[in-house]
Scaffold this active site. Structure first.
Site, PDB file in Angstrom:
ATOM      1  N   LYS A  83      -9.400  -5.040  -4.732  1.00  0.00           N
ATOM      2  CA  LYS A  83      -9.216  -5.255  -3.288  1.00  0.00           C
ATOM      3  C   LYS A  83     -10.306  -4.554  -2.460  1.00  0.00           C
ATOM      4  O   LYS A  83     -10.573  -4.951  -1.326  1.00  0.00           O
ATOM      5  CB  LYS A  83      -7.808  -4.847  -2.828  1.00  0.00           C
ATOM      6  CG  LYS A  83      -7.422  -3.396  -3.075  1.00  0.00           C
ATOM      7  CD  LYS A  83      -7.885  -2.430  -2.033  1.00  0.00           C
ATOM      8  CE  LYS A  83      -7.827  -1.018  -2.536  1.00  0.00           C
ATOM      9  NZ  LYS A  83      -8.315  -0.026  -1.605  1.00  0.00           N
ATOM     10  N   ALA A  93      -5.249   7.655   3.419  1.00  0.00           N
ATOM     11  CA  ALA A  93      -4.920   9.081   3.241  1.00  0.00           C
ATOM     12  C   ALA A  93      -4.423   9.735   4.541  1.00  0.00           C
ATOM     13  O   ALA A  93      -3.425  10.464   4.539  1.00  0.00           O
ATOM     14  CB  ALA A  93      -6.144   9.816   2.709  1.00  0.00           C
ATOM     15  N   ASN A 134     -13.828   1.162   3.293  1.00  0.00           N
ATOM     16  CA  ASN A 134     -14.719   0.103   2.808  1.00  0.00           C
ATOM     17  C   ASN A 134     -14.972  -0.922   3.912  1.00  0.00           C
ATOM     18  O   ASN A 134     -16.104  -1.329   4.150  1.00  0.00           O
ATOM     19  CB  ASN A 134     -14.093  -0.601   1.596  1.00  0.00           C
ATOM     20  CG  ASN A 134     -14.230   0.227   0.325  1.00  0.00           C
ATOM     21  OD1 ASN A 134     -15.301   0.334  -0.248  1.00  0.00           O
ATOM     22  ND2 ASN A 134     -13.136   0.846  -0.082  1.00  0.00           N
ATOM     23  N   GLY A 152      -9.946  16.323  -8.838  1.00  0.00           N
ATOM     24  CA  GLY A 152     -10.551  15.685  -7.661  1.00  0.00           C
ATOM     25  C   GLY A 152      -9.960  16.245  -6.378  1.00  0.00           C
ATOM     26  O   GLY A 152      -8.812  16.720  -6.373  1.00  0.00           O
ATOM     27  N   LYS A 181      -9.364   3.928  -7.932  1.00  0.00           N
ATOM     28  CA  LYS A 181      -9.424   2.477  -7.777  1.00  0.00           C
ATOM     29  C   LYS A 181     -10.840   2.008  -8.113  1.00  0.00           C
ATOM     30  O   LYS A 181     -11.711   1.962  -7.253  1.00  0.00           O
ATOM     31  CB  LYS A 181      -9.043   2.096  -6.352  1.00  0.00           C
ATOM     32  CG  LYS A 181      -7.557   2.398  -6.031  1.00  0.00           C
ATOM     33  CD  LYS A 181      -7.208   2.179  -4.578  1.00  0.00           C
ATOM     34  CE  LYS A 181      -5.711   2.378  -4.346  1.00  0.00           C
ATOM     35  NZ  LYS A 181      -5.339   2.335  -2.938  1.00  0.00           N
TER      36      LYS A 181
HETATM   37  P1  13P Z   1     -10.700   2.711   1.528  1.00  0.00           P
HETATM   38  O1  13P Z   1     -11.256   3.428   0.342  1.00  0.00           O
HETATM   39  O2  13P Z   1     -11.404   1.456   1.889  1.00  0.00           O
HETATM   40  O3  13P Z   1     -10.465   3.623   2.691  1.00  0.00           O
HETATM   41  O4  13P Z   1      -9.265   2.200   1.106  1.00  0.00           O
HETATM   42  C1  13P Z   1      -8.241   3.077   1.092  1.00  0.00           C
HETATM   43  C2  13P Z   1      -7.212   2.515   0.244  1.00  0.00           C
HETATM   44  O5  13P Z   1      -7.405   2.350  -0.940  1.00  0.00           O
HETATM   45  C3  13P Z   1      -5.967   2.172   0.908  1.00  0.00           C
HETATM   46  O6  13P Z   1      -5.018   1.854  -0.031  1.00  0.00           O
END
Ligand code: 13P
Length: 544
Positions: free
Chosen positions: A421, A370, A486, A225, A337
């Protein structure tokens, strides 16, 4: 586990006997004990009777024979290299602690990792001081034949090591593999004395410790990835693998789309020549030894450590393509995730990797935006690992002075936190889009965390409550609900809907995320699927 005969050039008891002027009598006995032709405890008793030293003799003996003059070639480097790699080193000896402890201290082997016999002393009633030897403490496993197995089985009881290797030169050392509770492998050493029976029994026989140091594995790491978080992870990884000879400094990276371009140039070419990703993490150096390719098998098949970080929707097809193509002893970690709901119910990405590839899989989860990692801002994560050994390996791969990594032995708990989350973050984005304030946001976050825990415990009853307060739980929830994609996309989605010109999630992914996929939307659909499946059985998944 290293026996003292491979650590020192001369046997400690022989040297002490020489120091006491009884070398020849003792030497014959210690050789018989090492050849396995005598009862060990009887031999030790006899040897001590002949040596008959005082505590003061021992003190002077140790002073006259400092550890640095007694060590076999290459042993310091071997032990240092093993310890640097997180391998626990134990010393075991049929000799005596009085002689062994200064050597262990010099080599940096902790006191509790030394197994050896203990002298008993006669005490003077008048002075309260030890005077003469009165035998030895026969409760130690090292006092008996097969004692090394007993010592190793005790170590295994206290620590769940995957593999125990015995390195030794005597008959009592090779006994260590003669039981399922003993060592897994015996390496014979002939650098001081070569015993034919030991050479015969050893799975590997060496004359020089440097051969062992050289043969230590140099693990190849591969990343599957190259989204923005994968790039941030690559940025951390390459700092560590380039600095640690435990790892091959080259990092292979799998890029899903060979035709992906940036300003008319192939992204694979840009990564391979300029070592950065202009689209997903611009301006961040990925490391000089990064090699990107769209050939999944080429990237993964020779890796010892596989790191998965593609969008979770692609994991099923990726792992299916890799079935039977990765090393059997490779270990994996998922940074993904998200979950999948199939006919058999929900499946975490780590479970999918374990099932499809047949290898161990940990997870790395945390509040990790990131771009902030790329700017080297303070961040933390947890590794959810199946054993402390794999946890340590992954901590070593990801930890930097600004990116802390803790280990929790709760893979499912950590992964459920990171997965769920994202749905809460969507809800927080909707709250923002609706123009509500902090009260409403706090309701969503608090209740969201409670529901995350309940659903996780319903699906995986062994997950631990404490995991939800680690970086993978509360930490990630805060980060994502304040600064994640998100949340931001859900806010834009809600505003578009409110303005009467609704947009699809896919449209917003193109507009706001250069085409990267949101994890929360897919996960929300999957969790709703789980909820419906429970409802069909007249049950609720929110009771855990
Ligand atoms: P997003 O994918 O919503 O940017 O979340 C990033 C994330 O997992 C922070 O730990």
């Amino acid at each position: 586990m290293i026996s003292s005969g491979t650590i020192t050039k001369a046997d400690g008891l022989d040297l002490l006997a020489e120091f006491m002027g009884v070398k020849d009598e003792v030497f014959a006995l210690t050789q018989q004990a090492k050849d396995g032709t005598m009862n060990l405890s009887e031999t030790l008793e006899e040897v001590l009777r002949i040596i008959n030293c005082t505590p003061d003799d021992v003190r002077r003996f140790v002073q006259q024979h400092p550890p640095e003059k007694r060590l076999t070639k290459g042993i310091v480097n071997l032990i240092k290299t093993l310890q640097k790699r997180g391998v626990a080193v134990y010393m075991i000896s049929g000799g005596f602690r009085e002689d062994i402890m200064p050597i262990a201290k010099y080599l940096g082997v902790p006191r509790e990792n030394v197994f050896a016999n203990r002298m008993n002393w006669q005490w003077d009633d008048e002075t309260g001081q030890p005077t003469r030897l009165s035998g030895f403490d026969e409760s130690q496993p090292t006092a008996f034949n097969m004692g090394k197995i007993r010592a190793i089985s005790k170590i295994r009881e206290d620590h769940p090591y995957n593999t125990v290797v015995m390195i030794g030169d005597g008959a009592t050392d090779m006994e260590a593999v003669q039981s399922s509770q003993g060592a897994d492998l015996f390496i014979g050493y002939g650098g001081v004395v070569e015993r034919p029976a030991v050479a015969e029994a050893a799975e590997w026989f060496v004359y020089d410790h440097d051969d062992l140091t050289r043969a230590l594995k140099c693990s190849k790491v591969a990343m599957i990835g190259i989204g923005s978080f994968a790039c941030a992870a690559i940025h951390l990884l390459t700092q560590n693998i380039e600095a640690d000879d435990q790892f091959d400094p080259c990092l292979k990276v799998w890029v899903q789309d060979p035709l992906d371009e940036f300003e008319g140039r192939s992204l694979i070419d840009i990564v391979n020549t300029e070592h950065h990703h202009p689209k997903y993490l611009p301006g961040v150096h990925l490391g000089d030894r990064v090699v990107a390719s769209s050939d999944l098998e080429w990237v993964a098949s020779d890796a010892d450590v596989l790191i998965f970080c593609p969008p979770h929707q692609h994991m099923q097809s990726i792992t299916r393509r890799l079935m039977g193509k990765v090393k059997r002893e490779a270990v994996a970690i998922s940074l993904v995730k998200g979950m999948r709901v199939g006919r058999d119910g929900p499946q975490l990405v780590s479970q999918m990797i374990r099932k499809n590839l047949g290898i161990d899989c940990s997870v790395l989860m945390g509040g990790n935006v990131a771009t902030e990692i790329a700017r080297r801002e303070l961040s933390e994560a947890v590794v959810g690992a199946t054993s402390s050994e794999t946890g340590q390996l992954f901590r070593k791969l990801f930890k930097t002075p600004y990116f802390n990594v803790d280990i929790v032995q709760d893979v499912a708990g950590a992964e459920m936190c990171g997965t769920l989350k994202n749905i809460v973050a969507l809800a927080v984005g909707i709250v923002d889009g609706l123009g509500c304030g902090c009260n409403a946001k706090a309701v969503i976050m608090r209740q969201g965390l409670t529901e995350m825990r309940k659903l996780s415990k319903t699906l995986y009853p062994n997950v631990r409550n404490e995991t939800f307060f680690e970086s993978c739980g509360l930490g990630d929830l805060i980060t994502t609900c304040l600064g994640g994609r998100n949340r931001a996309t859900a806010e834009a989605w809600t505003r578009a809907w409110k303005s009467g010109a609704p947009k699809t999630w896919a449209q917003l992914e193109e507009e706001l995320l250069s085409g990267q996929k949101l994890q929360g939307v897919g996960t929300s659909n999957e969790v709703q699927e789980v909820s419906r499946a429970f409802a069909r059985l007249g049950m609720s998944p929110w009771t855990g």
